[in-house]
Structures are given as C-alpha cells and as structure tokens.
Design a protein around this motif. Structure first.
Motif, mmCIF file in Angstrom:
data_model
loop_
_atom_site.group_PDB
_atom_site.id
_atom_site.type_symbol
_atom_site.label_atom_id
_atom_site.label_comp_id
_atom_site.label_asym_id
_atom_site.label_seq_id
_atom_site.Cartn_x
_atom_site.Cartn_y
_atom_site.Cartn_z
ATOM 1 N N ILE B 109 -7.459 2.546 2.840
ATOM 2 C CA ILE B 109 -6.616 1.494 3.398
ATOM 3 C C ILE B 109 -7.388 0.190 3.535
ATOM 4 N N MET B 110 -8.523 0.261 4.235
ATOM 5 C CA MET B 110 -9.308 -0.966 4.399
ATOM 6 C C MET B 110 -9.745 -1.505 3.038
ATOM 7 N N GLY B 111 -10.125 -0.606 2.159
ATOM 8 C CA GLY B 111 -10.585 -1.020 0.842
ATOM 9 C C GLY B 111 -9.511 -1.783 0.089
ATOM 10 N N ARG B 112 -8.311 -1.246 0.073
ATOM 11 C CA ARG B 112 -7.239 -1.888 -0.685
ATOM 12 C C ARG B 112 -6.800 -3.194 -0.028
ATOM 13 N N ILE B 113 -6.824 -3.233 1.317
ATOM 14 C CA ILE B 113 -6.449 -4.478 1.978
ATOM 15 C C ILE B 113 -7.429 -5.577 1.589
ATOM 16 N N GLU B 114 -8.710 -5.272 1.720
ATOM 17 C CA GLU B 114 -9.740 -6.258 1.389
ATOM 18 C C GLU B 114 -9.659 -6.653 -0.084
ATOM 19 N N ALA B 115 -9.517 -5.649 -0.943
ATOM 20 C CA ALA B 115 -9.622 -5.916 -2.376
ATOM 21 C C ALA B 115 -8.327 -6.458 -2.961
ATOM 22 N N PHE B 116 -7.184 -6.115 -2.354
ATOM 23 C CA PHE B 116 -5.938 -6.471 -3.020
ATOM 24 C C PHE B 116 -5.018 -7.330 -2.164
ATOM 25 N N ALA B 117 -4.670 -6.823 -0.970
ATOM 26 C CA ALA B 117 -3.604 -7.466 -0.205
ATOM 27 C C ALA B 117 -3.948 -8.904 0.176
ATOM 28 N N LEU B 118 -5.206 -9.192 0.480
ATOM 29 C CA LEU B 118 -5.558 -10.532 0.917
ATOM 30 C C LEU B 118 -5.552 -11.541 -0.232
ATOM 31 N N LYS B 119 -5.414 -11.053 -1.455
ATOM 32 C CA LYS B 119 -5.459 -11.972 -2.596
ATOM 33 C C LYS B 119 -4.153 -11.999 -3.358
ATOM 34 N N ASN B 120 -3.189 -11.161 -2.975
ATOM 35 C CA ASN B 120 -1.967 -11.060 -3.779
ATOM 36 C C ASN B 120 -0.716 -11.246 -2.942
ATOM 37 N N LYS B 121 0.393 -11.455 -3.673
ATOM 38 C CA LYS B 121 1.665 -11.670 -3.013
ATOM 39 C C LYS B 121 2.171 -10.383 -2.375
ATOM 40 N N PRO B 122 3.096 -10.497 -1.418
ATOM 41 C CA PRO B 122 3.559 -9.320 -0.674
ATOM 42 C C PRO B 122 4.064 -8.182 -1.540
ATOM 43 N N LEU B 123 4.938 -8.464 -2.511
ATOM 44 C CA LEU B 123 5.523 -7.349 -3.252
ATOM 45 C C LEU B 123 4.490 -6.549 -4.047
ATOM 46 N N PRO B 124 3.660 -7.223 -4.860
ATOM 47 C CA PRO B 124 2.624 -6.437 -5.554
ATOM 48 C C PRO B 124 1.730 -5.694 -4.563
ATOM 49 N N SER B 125 1.444 -6.316 -3.401
ATOM 50 C CA SER B 125 0.593 -5.646 -2.417
ATOM 51 C C SER B 125 1.248 -4.363 -1.934
ATOM 52 N N PHE B 126 2.543 -4.470 -1.660
ATOM 53 C CA PHE B 126 3.265 -3.283 -1.191
ATOM 54 C C PHE B 126 3.206 -2.178 -2.251
ATOM 55 N N ILE B 127 3.470 -2.572 -3.496
ATOM 56 C CA ILE B 127 3.435 -1.577 -4.585
ATOM 57 C C ILE B 127 2.041 -0.979 -4.708
ATOM 58 N N ASP B 128 1.036 -1.838 -4.601
ATOM 59 C CA ASP B 128 -0.340 -1.331 -4.698
ATOM 60 C C ASP B 128 -0.624 -0.317 -3.594
ATOM 61 N N GLY B 129 -0.145 -0.629 -2.390
ATOM 62 C CA GLY B 129 -0.379 0.282 -1.276
ATOM 63 C C GLY B 129 0.287 1.625 -1.487
ATOM 64 N N ILE B 130 1.575 1.564 -1.889
ATOM 65 C CA ILE B 130 2.309 2.811 -2.123
ATOM 66 C C ILE B 130 1.628 3.612 -3.233
ATOM 67 N N ALA B 131 1.245 2.909 -4.308
ATOM 68 C CA ALA B 131 0.654 3.619 -5.457
ATOM 69 C C ALA B 131 -0.672 4.256 -5.078
ATOM 70 N N ASN B 132 -1.486 3.553 -4.284
ATOM 71 C CA ASN B 132 -2.754 4.146 -3.879
ATOM 72 C C ASN B 132 -2.538 5.350 -2.977
ATOM 73 N N GLY B 133 -1.536 5.228 -2.091
ATOM 74 C CA GLY B 133 -1.206 6.368 -1.239
ATOM 75 C C GLY B 133 -0.779 7.553 -2.073
ATOM 76 N N LEU B 134 0.035 7.288 -3.109
ATOM 77 C CA LEU B 134 0.500 8.384 -3.959
ATOM 78 C C LEU B 134 -0.648 8.955 -4.790
ATOM 79 N N GLY B 135 -1.529 8.075 -5.263
ATOM 80 C CA GLY B 135 -2.687 8.549 -6.027
ATOM 81 C C GLY B 135 -3.541 9.478 -5.177
ATOM 82 N N TYR B 136 -3.722 9.078 -3.917
ATOM 83 C CA TYR B 136 -4.440 9.921 -2.967
ATOM 84 C C TYR B 136 -3.677 11.227 -2.735
ATOM 85 N N GLY B 137 -2.367 11.084 -2.539
ATOM 86 C CA GLY B 137 -1.534 12.253 -2.259
ATOM 87 C C GLY B 137 -1.524 13.249 -3.400
#
Lengths: 424, 207
Positions: B109-137
């Motif tokens: 979570i912290m990794g993706r926030i730092e690496a992705f969410a702070l540099k990208n728009k909300p929608l791609p960030s949301f997708i990135d978060g969901i996808a990383n969660g699913l990749g983990y899952g």
C-alpha cells in the motif's frame, strides 16, 4: 585409452546406437541419458588430447562408491533386523527360525524402499540433466542409499516417493545440483517425512503387521518426559483436531509432576536403565528403529572403511562424540547409552561427514562436529517434542557451515595480519 | 495505457513474487483458502481506495508530512474494513486476528501510494490500487489452495479428497502436515517467485 576386452560386446551395441542420440539424431533429446549409461557401462568415450591435470585418482564416482560400500553392512543388518523384529513380535524366538528365512523376510521389506528411492531420485536427476542438457551426475548414488536406511521400514512407499522428490528437487536441484546443496538431501527427505507425516515417523510405535514395539529412544522419552505421551496420543489419534485440548485432557498437570519425580527417583538408582533394552542389544542392533540406524557395530564397520579410504573426516566424528559426551553430563543417561541409541552413530558417521554440506576448513570441522553432538543430546534431553535430535542438529549445523568457515578464515587472516604488524 | 495499468500488477509486476512486497502476510494467512480470500478482498479495497483518496489530495498535501497523511488515510480505511469484518464475519475476523490491522503496515500500500498515486490522476490510481490488490490476492489464493488442499484435504472447508482414500477408512492417503506449517508457505511462495521470474525473465529484467 584402451578399453578392456571383456566389455567389447556392450560397446559394440552402444557404438551402433550412438548416432541416434548425439546432436541431430532422432532421439537427441535423450543425449544426457545415453551418455550417463555409456560412461556407467564403459569408460567415458571422450579422452583428453593434451596433458590433463589429474591430482588424485579419487574422482566423484569413486568417492561415492566408497560411501555406498561403507553403507552395505548397515543395510544388510537392517534387512536381518527387520526380519528379526518381525519374528520376535510374532512371539517366535528369532534364533530358532532359519537365518535365511529371517533375512529373506527383511530383504523383501527393505528392497521396495531401495527401489523407490533410487527409481524416483534417479528419474528426477536424469530428467533434470536432460532439461538442462548437462551430464547426469553421480551425486544421487549415495543419497539414494541413505534415504531407505534412515526411515522406518513401515513407511508407505508413496510417502517415500514424495519425500525423495522433495529432497532432490527443492533440496538439491534448485541450488544447482550435486555439490551445490546447502542441506544434506537424505536428511531433508527424512525431515520432510517427519514434519509431513509425524504419525509414521515419530518412532513411538512401529512395526510389522499390527504388532508394535517402541524404539529405545521413544521409551526413553516416555520415561523421562511426560510430553512424549502426548506425542503418543497425538499419533494414535489420527482424527484428532484440537490436540491442545487433547493434551490438556490426557495429561493433567499434577499427574505430570508426580510422573517426573517418580522417573527421576527410579533413574537415580544405579545400574541398568529401566524400560530400556540392554546396552549390548542396542550396540549390536537388535532393537526397533529405522532400517540402518540400529546396529552401531555395522556403522562402525562402515566408519572404518570411510576413515581408511580418507573419504570422511575423523575430526568431525571425534568432535561429534566429544560434544555429545559433554552435553550428556547434564542428563541422567550415561553417554555410552546415548551413543548407541537412535540415529546418533549413523548421523555422526554418514551425515555429519558429508563433505558438501559441512565446513571445508579443518578447524571448522572440529567446531561443526562438536556442535552437532552437543545439539543432538540437548534436543534429546530438553525438547520433549522430539525424541531424536540427530537429524535436526545436522540440518541446523549444515545451515551454519558456511558461517563457521567464514569465521575460521577471518580469524586466520586476522592472526596473520597481526603477525605481519608485529614483525614490522 | 489504462490496460497496462491494470494488467501489469497482476502478472508482470505482481507485488509478492516480483516486487517482494507483502510477503509476511502471505505466509501468515494462507493456511486456509477462506481467510486468504477475505484478506485479498480487504487489501484490494484498502489499496484501491487509499490510492484514490491520496491521488485526489496529491496537490494539497505538503511534501514533508505526506507520510503522516498517507498513514492517516490507510489507517482509517483499515479500521473500517476491520469493523465491517467484525460485524458481519466474526469467525473469519477471529482467524485473521491481527493481520487485518497489520494491513496498515503492508508494504504494497505505502509503496504504491508513493510510487503511483502521488504522481497520477485519481482514476488510474484507483485502477492501480485495485490491480495491485488483486495481484497480491492471486498469489495468496494460489498458495492457500495448495496449502489447504494438501495440508487438510479440503477447500473452503469442504472436503475434496475422497473420504475413503484416507488410511483411517482403509485407504492409503494421509494429509501432509508440513503444508500447514509456515516453512512450506515460504517454499510455495518461493516456487511462485521462480515461475513469475522465469516468465518475466525477458520482459522485466532486461528493460
């Protein structure tokens, strides 16, 4: 290099079918397999053209064969003992039964273990060599012999096959094959069985056709540590789901303490140890146990072969006994009993001395062996969950072997640096 | 571009086997399939929404205190998930015990926030978060299936291995107790790392 005359015949056949297997041939995907058999039946076909640098005639193959030969006394006695235990358990005096009938019974019980061990292990080794396009290695010859010797003869064959596959794949091939493994593959196979199917491995109850007898170590554990009883109930109740509850139920705390005091009272009486077979029986090996571990006499024969040929290090063996003797002072069982019980001698002679997984420095060997002996007895005395400690001690020290080497080398460097500094 | 945002975390940059993030919980909650599924769902939701929220806030957060703000957001979401689980799935919540709370410290979570969410728009960030969660899952579920099937002969609590195979019923089979112990989880995860890396060998490491 000239080949001896008498194997001309297989050579002819092999030469005839060789083109099929070398590159471009129809079965070229089996090249490694072909070469393995070729070099097994004959000398390797390729000969160096320029000067080759041979330091010693002891190549890997010869070292391996020496160890296998050293294991044969234990194997043969293991077969005889299996039959002996069977007839004893049946109520017959084994001495009255024909020697060969006793041996034949055990032979038929142990042979399938050998076949499964070699079949599965070599099968995987050949397949992997084929995939990697490497030569097939001799490394499994010893492991395949060791594994049947360190499991109970009653182990179901499919479990053995799974354990062998685990040891060869996860224990050895992943690290790069023979000579690259961190842990002793044979012991890994045993550890796998031990943690996977404890009911078949604890050595509490074993044996032959429904009649069961306890191994000396299990008897000892039962006598000294009440928790072994828990292990007992645990294994007997295969359906048990909450063993913690069962433990609380089966052994009340007060019962435990009274049991302990009772046992120590009886132990403090001088003389023989209650509930154990006689020392001579354990030394000769007429006790239940894993196939090859029971007879200390046969193992010592093997040790003599290993030491005479220089294959195993006497330093490891000696320091292993020393460590065990020191630790045995902390318990009530005298050291000469510890040395003949369970897998101590077998592990000390055949497992701890494995040149791949042990340390390479000479000082390191002393430390390594000493700690193995110490830990084994430590586990026996103070860890009620495991009656035997040899396997765990060797595997743990395998992990630390590189560290020991590193420390020894670093100490050496430091000492020499000081010397240089002193002499200006 | 959006397709890659979603697909890469599932395979090419999967959190556990490739980025080596979130391994501790993968060992802890994978003894059985059911808790693993719930854990995967919880992490997916928390990662997705924390990335969404922080992406929305990314221009307003002062750079110096961004870690504190991130922690606040993640912690709030985790507490929400924890409370919901306690209210509606008490049994599983008990099984997962501290590991739900520990999602806060999940490195993914912290990794993706730092690496992705702070540099990208909300929608791609949301997708990135969901996808990383699913990749983990996905990894969690595979490990849990292997462990529950071989260790207990069940899946989601239903017995899969036929009853009459067992020794107790006169058969030959026994469950493999090693798979319930943590070392086997490490070995299974290790094998998955191997598979992922072998597949990715060309695409990831040579880029």
């Amino acid at each position: 290099m000239r080949r001896p005359r008498n194997i001309k015949f297989p050579e002819k056949i092999l030469q005839k079918i060789k083109p099929v297997f070398i590159q471009g041939g129809r079965l070229s995907f089996l090249q490694s397999t072909f070469e393995a058999f070729e070099s097994f039946l004959l000398v390797p076909g390729r000969v160096t053209k320029k000067g080759s640098h041979i330091r010693d005639c002891n190549d890997l193959k010869r070292v391996m064969i020496v160890v296998v030969v050293a294991l044969i006394p234990s194997l043969l006695f293991g077969m005889y003992n299996t039959g002996w235990q069977h007839y004893t358990a049946m109520g017959t005096q084994a001495a009255q039964v024909d020697f060969f009938r006793v041996f034949w019974y055990g032979f038929l019980k142990v042979l399938p273990l050998l076949i499964v061990s070699y079949g599965v292990g070599l099968g995987i080794e050949f397949a992997i060599a084929q995939i990697r396009r490497q030569e097939v290695n001799e490394g499994y010859l010893v492991t395949g012999m060791l594994i049947p010797l360190i499991v109970p003869v009653t182990i179901p064959l499919w479990m053995l096959a799974v354990a062998v596959a685990f040891a060869v794949l996860i224990g050895k091939e992943i690290f790069g094959g023979t000579g690259m493994n961190i842990w002793n593959p044979a012991l890994l196979a045993r550890a796998f069985l031990f943690f996977s199917y404890p009911g078949y491995m604890t050595g509490d109850t074993i044996w032959v056709d429904g009649v069961s007898g306890a191994t000396p170590l299990a008897q000892l554990a039962e006598a000294t540590t009440p928790l072994a009883q828990v292990t007992n109930t645990l294994t007997q109740a295969a359906e048990s789901t909450s063993w913690l509850g069962r433990m609380a139920e089966s052994v009340g705390l007060t019962e435990v303490f009274s049991h302990i005091t009772e046992v120590f009272a009886s132990l403090s009486q001088a003389g023989t140890i209650p509930g154990l077979p006689s020392w001579t029986d354990m030394f000769l090996g007429f006790v239940p146990g894993s196939v090859g571990e029971t007879s200390v006499l046969c193992i010592l024969l093997g040790a003599a072969i290993l030491l005479f040929t220089g294959v195993a290090s006497w330093k490891v063996m000696l320091s292993c006994v020393a460590g065990a003797s020191l630790m045995a002072l902390a318990g009530n069982i005298p050291i000469h009993y510890h040395l003949v019980m369970g897998g101590f001698t077998f592990g000390c002679v055949f497992m701890a001395t494995d040149p791949v997984t042990g340390p390479q420095t000479e000082t390191g060997k002393w430390i390594f062996g000493f700690l193995i002996g110490l830990l084994t007895i430590l586990i026996r005395l103070f860890n009620p969950g495991y009656p035997e400690g040899m396997m765990l001690a060797v595997l743990l020290m395998n992990t630390f072997a590189p560290l020991i080497d590193h420390a020894v080398v670093a100490a050496n460097v430091r000492r020499r640096k000081k010397r240089i500094a002193a002499h200006g | 571009m959006k397709k890659r945002t979603f697909l890469d975390p599932l395979f090419k940059t999967s959190p556990i086997p490739v980025l080596a993030l979130g391994i501790c919980s993968a060992l802890a909650v994978t003894v059985k399939l059911e808790p693993a599924l719930v854990m995967a769902l919880a992490v997916t939701l928390v990662t997705g929404f924390s990335e969404l929220i922080l992406s929305l806030l990314r221009h307003t957060i002062p750079n110096r205190i961004r870690i504190i703000v991130q922690l606040m957001v993640v912690a709030t979401l985790v507490i929400l998930v924890d409370q919901v689980l306690k209210a509606y799935a008490w049994e599983i919540s008990k099984q997962l015990s501290v590991f739900v709370g520990l999602i806060i410290t999940n490195c993914i979570i912290m990794g993706r926030i730092e690496a992705f969410a702070l540099k990208n728009k909300p929608l791609p960030s949301f997708i990135d978060g969901i996808a990383n969660g699913l990749g983990y899952g996905m990894v969690l579920v595979v490990v849990a299936v292997v462990r529950e099937l071989l260790g207990e002969g069940t899946l989601l609590g239903y017995s899969v291995v036929p009853e009459k195979w067992y020794v107790a019923a006169g058969g030959f089979y026994e469950n493999n107790g090693f798979f319930i112990l943590p070392p086997m989880a490490l070995i299974v995860v290790g094998l998955m790392v191997w598979i992922y890396n072998a597949k990715n060998a060309k695409s990831v490491w040579n880029n």
